[in-house]
Design an enzyme around this catalytic site. Structure first.
Site, PDB file in Angstrom:
ATOM      1  N   HIS A 104       0.847  -1.198   0.000  1.00 47.46           N
ATOM      2  CA  HIS A 104       0.000   0.000   0.000  1.00 47.46           C
ATOM      3  C   HIS A 104       0.886   1.254   0.000  1.00 47.46           C
ATOM      4  CE1 HIS A 104      -3.225   2.817   1.276  1.00 47.46           C
ATOM      5  NE2 HIS A 104      -2.256   3.333   2.025  1.00 47.46           N
ATOM      6  N   GLU A 105       1.913   1.248   0.862  1.00 44.56           N
ATOM      7  CA  GLU A 105       2.827   2.400   0.907  1.00 44.56           C
ATOM      8  C   GLU A 105       3.598   2.518  -0.404  1.00 44.56           C
ATOM      9  OE1 GLU A 105       2.270   4.461   3.099  1.00 44.56           O
ATOM     10  OE2 GLU A 105       1.153   3.177   4.469  1.00 44.56           O
TER      11      GLU A 105
END
Ligand code: ZN
Length: 228
Positions: A104-105
């Protein structure tokens, strides 16, 4: 003229109770989803940092660095140093939850590398919101104390910027999660995709809750300023 009384305000008390409850529920939900999937090993047999590295390299963001940061669920991407800062458990852990959060990051870094529009709008709003978030309550209180409606109106405009920021954050967060799930569905097994979807949906709900809370507060401020 705008008038803000000093009497006990039940509507505001209700907003505070609903906000606290909504925030706590969203936090409890992400913690439980994360906990559940942190006990399931990802099928790739790699750490969050390794999978994020591969995703960045595969999606044209190989200049992005990865470091670890202390704390639980403290992961973030910082466009200023172009670096993923992953919490130790996600940096070195190989669970479905760790890999999902790391990707996600990485999704945020890929957004920056590709010039994703909502990401650029959000970044542009950061300095504005840093100022308005501090200024609005001071202006609001001054407006009440000095009984000057111009200041309370200005305070509401400042607050509206924070609300706009929370709303712009939603597509940015959802898009980063979509990129992560899509990547994991191509390199991992079905369990990785299912777990990542579950953890990241729970994470997105915390942003939805935050946006809802700020919209509710803005509606309240507007309603009060229209009341005579
Ligand atoms: Zn995010």
């Amino acid at each position: 003229m705008v008038r803000y009384g000093y009497g006990f305000d039940y509507a505001y008390l209700l907003i505070i109770i609903v906000s606290v409850a909504l925030g706590a529920l969203a936090q409890a939900y992400i913690r439980s989803a994360y906990k559940k999937w942190s006990h399931v090993g990802a099928t790739m047999g790699k750490t969050g940092a390794q999978v994020a590295r591969e995703m960045l390299d595969a999606q044209g963001a190989s200049a992005v660095g990865i470091t670890s940061v202390a704390g639980h669920l403290t992961d973030y991407y910082d466009p200023r140093d172009n670096c993923l800062h992953l919490s130790q458990e996600n940096f070195g852990g190989g669970s479905v939850a760790s890999v999902a959060v790391a990707c996600h990051e990485a999704g945020h870094a890929v957004q920056t590398a590709h010039g994703y529009a909502f990401g650029r709008i959000r970044t542009a709003l950061v300095p504005v919101v840093n100022f308005t978030q501090r200024a609005w309550s001071v202006l609001f209180l001054l407006g009440i104390v000095m009984n000057f409606s111009g200041l309370t109106s200005l305070a509401i405009v400042c607050f509206a910027f924070s609300v706009l920021f929370q709303i712009v954050t939603l597509p940015v967060e959802i898009d980063a999660s979509r990129r992560a799930v899509r990547y994991l569905s191509t390199v991992g097994g079905g369990i990785d995709e299912r777990g990542a979807r579950s953890v990241l949906t729970a994470a997105a709900l915390t942003y939805v809750a935050a946006a809802l809370i700020s919209v509710m507060q803005l509606v309240y401020l507007l309603a009060r300023s229209n009341r005579r």
